[in-house]
Design an enzyme around this catalytic site. Structure first.
Site, PDB file in Angstrom:
ATOM      1  N   TYR A 114     -35.193  17.071 -95.716  1.00  0.00           N
ATOM      2  CA  TYR A 114     -35.767  15.887 -95.515  1.00  0.00           C
ATOM      3  C   TYR A 114     -37.013  15.591 -94.823  1.00  0.00           C
ATOM      4  CZ  TYR A 114     -31.451  14.641 -98.070  1.00  0.00           C
ATOM      5  OH  TYR A 114     -30.424  14.786 -98.962  1.00  0.00           O
TER       6      TYR A 114
ATOM      7  N   LYS B 125     -24.334  26.319 -95.234  1.00  0.00           N
ATOM      8  CA  LYS B 125     -24.385  27.479 -96.411  1.00  0.00           C
ATOM      9  C   LYS B 125     -25.330  28.715 -95.520  1.00  0.00           C
ATOM     10  CE  LYS B 125     -24.212  28.699-100.339  1.00  0.00           C
ATOM     11  NZ  LYS B 125     -22.922  29.317-101.201  1.00  0.00           N
TER      12      LYS B 125
ATOM     13  N   ASP C 277     -19.969  25.171-100.323  1.00  0.00           N
ATOM     14  CA  ASP C 277     -19.759  24.752-101.590  1.00  0.00           C
ATOM     15  C   ASP C 277     -18.096  24.853-101.797  1.00  0.00           C
ATOM     16  OD1 ASP C 277     -19.783  27.395-100.765  1.00  0.00           O
ATOM     17  OD2 ASP C 277     -20.493  28.496-102.652  1.00  0.00           O
TER      18      ASP C 277
ATOM     19  N   ASP D  81     -25.529  14.614 -97.257  1.00  0.00           N
ATOM     20  CA  ASP D  81     -25.966  13.746 -98.447  1.00  0.00           C
ATOM     21  C   ASP D  81     -25.031  13.844 -99.499  1.00  0.00           C
ATOM     22  OD1 ASP D  81     -27.205  11.731 -99.651  1.00  0.00           O
ATOM     23  OD2 ASP D  81     -29.136  12.694 -99.835  1.00  0.00           O
TER      24      ASP D  81
END
Ligand SMILES: NC(=O)C1=CN([C@@H]2O[C@H](COP(=O)(O)OP(=O)(O)OC[C@H]3O[C@@H](n4cnc5c(N)ncnc54)[C@H](OP(=O)(O)O)[C@@H]3O)[C@@H](O)[C@H]2O)C=CC1
Ligand SMILES: O=C(O)CCC(=O)C(=O)O
Ligand SMILES: [Mg+2]
Length: 431
Positions: A153, A225, A291, A315
């Site tokens: 971002y 992740k 995930d 998000d």
């Protein structure tokens, strides 16, 4: 122009000082923001009036941003707007449009970065009677702490085929040839940069654990992740565990500790140690890869409590979780800097432009963002009234199209579909 009456909220010795007549800046928002703001402001004023009978009152101060601002003053985000949020400390905003694939960068993200609002706090809880696509939505009670100033971002990107991209690729080729060779199609490639710092991670994870301690929550899960992005997402996990042990050692039990005990004494000993820690009221600090997290928040929601995660994961996760408890129409949030005291509250959803000016959508997310704002200010009586009004309006099945649609699918009997403004009025009636 600032309203003629009212006083500034200030930070004194690290604590918010809230006058009885605070000036609170707000941005109405693009698209459905206009309808939602009108409905929400009425609810806020009614809750304050009912709770404090004239002893407290908000002086609302409209500041410009987005399409309205561009139309009126030819500026998407005037300096005065940022300065107002800086100066008055606490504010609230509606959603602002961000074009896809080009045009201006997100004004929402810009505000978070300019004011250094490093926590995006998004609680996800179930309101009784709200229609849900899952079997046990009441098991969903999670609080997302999304890092709000870093990650992709930051907007450091180079568009494929531009001189800037060529220059950056040239540098990469020259200085990091091994990495450059990993790019599958180097002649026509867009590049993005993902900065994740120890300082940024520390303050986010600190805020999440602090919250868990203060609210007697059971666990904090670091969602990342890190298997793929080892030095950004993986570092977030590592720094998170280190911070938990360093700053909250006597209040938490981490899966790092569990691993160490397992390695030294075996799994049974590690399990016994964790069980003892839970019995002693310690908060479990664990981690989960992003995930599988998106699956497990659906299949085992009661195993998740406070969640600390990076910007993009947060998000995705906040919209996905909102779906379980009735959708984005009642998904509130706050962007907060716990050190400077600055906070701007806003819904999780966007501008939903296809419904703009139809007085149709659910104002619940902004209304509940206001409820969060009132708690942040210590105006708990007004916040409680909003929850009471919302609970009872939903129980009476006077709801906007989004809930009505799901309630009808569930065969929930007679449902009265109301407009955005009418839902606000129903909340006021039920306070
Ligand atoms: N913080 C912010 O200001 C944010 C701004 N945005 C911006 O908003 C714009 C539109 O984004 P988009 O991805 O379409 O997402 P939106 O959240 O604006 O809308 C997506 C869908 O969510 C549902 N929805 C949204 N708001 C409500 C509400 N108040 N009540 C009931 N349902 C609602 C609608 O579903 P349905 O069609 O099923 O009725 C809508 O079509 C983009 O420019 C985006 O960048 C997006 C997110 C946050
Ligand atoms: O800034 C935007 O337009 C989107 C932001 C967003 O989706 C969010 O913060 O949840
Ligand atoms: Mg979003």
């Amino acid at each position: 122009m600032a309203p003629p009456s009212g006083e500034k909220i200030t930070l004194q010795s690290g604590k918010l000082h809230v006058p009885n007549n605070p000036i609170i800046p707000y941005i109405e928002g693009d698209g459905t923001g206009r309808d939602i703001w009108r409905a929400s402001q009425a609810v806020f004023d009614a809750a304050v009036e009912k709770a404090y009978q004239g002893k407290k009152k908000i002086s609302w101060y409209e500041v410009l941003a987005g399409e309205k601002s561009f139309k009126q003053v030819n500026n998407w985000l005037p300096d005065e707007t940022v300065e107002a949020f800086r100066s008055y400390l606490v504010g609230i905003k509606g959603p602002l449009t961000t074009p896809v694939g080009g045009g201006i960068r997100s004004l929402n993200v810009a505000l978070r970065q300019l004011l250094d609002l490093y926590v995006c706090l998004r609680p996800v809880r179930y309101f009784k009677g709200v229609p849900s696509p899952v079997k046990a939505p009441e098991k969903v009670d999670m609080v997302i702490f999304r890092e709000n100033t870093e990650d992709i971002y930051t907007g450091i990107e180079f568009e494929a085929g531009t001189a800037a991209a060529d220059k950056f690729l040239g540098l990469l080729k020259q200085e990091f040839e091994k990495e450059f060779k990993k790019i599958r199609f180097p002649s026509n490639v867009g590049i993005g940069i993902k900065p994740v710092s120890k300082e940024g991670t520390d303050r986010l994870v600190r805020a999440a654990i602090q919250y868990a301690v203060e609210h007697k929550r059971k666990s904090v899960t670091l969602v990342h992740k890190g298997n793929i992005m080892k030095f950004t997402e993986g570092a977030f996990r590592k720094w998170g565990y280190e911070l938990a042990a360093r700053e909250f050692g006597d209040k938490v039990y981490t899966w790092d500790q569990w691993e160490a005990t397992k390695a030294a004494k075996g799994e049974d000993a590690a399990n016994a140690e964790q069980k003892a820690a839970v019995s002693a009221g310690k908060i479990i600090i664990k981690d989960s890869i992003a995930d599988i997290t998106l699956q497990q928040v659906l299949t085992r929601p009661d195993e998740f409590d406070v969640i600390a995660t990076l910007n993009l994961n947060g998000d995705y996760l906040s919209d996905a979780l909102a779906a379980q408890v009735g959708g984005i129409g009642i998904a509130p949030g706050g962007n907060i800097n716990y050190v400077s005291g600055h906070a701007v509250f806003e819904a999780t959803h966007g501008t939903a432009p296809k419904y703009a000016d139809q007085d149709k959508v659910n104002p619940g997310s902004v209304i509940l963002s206001g409820e969060m704002m009132f708690r942040h200010l210590g105006w708990n009586e007004a916040a409680d009234l909003i929850i009471k009004g919302m609970d009872r309006a939903i129980a009476a099945k006077t709801v906007t199209y989004d809930f009505a649609r799901l309630m009808k699918l569930e065969g929930q009997g007679t449902v009265t579909e109301v407009k955005c403004s009418e839902f606000g009025q129903a909340i006021i009636k039920h306070m």
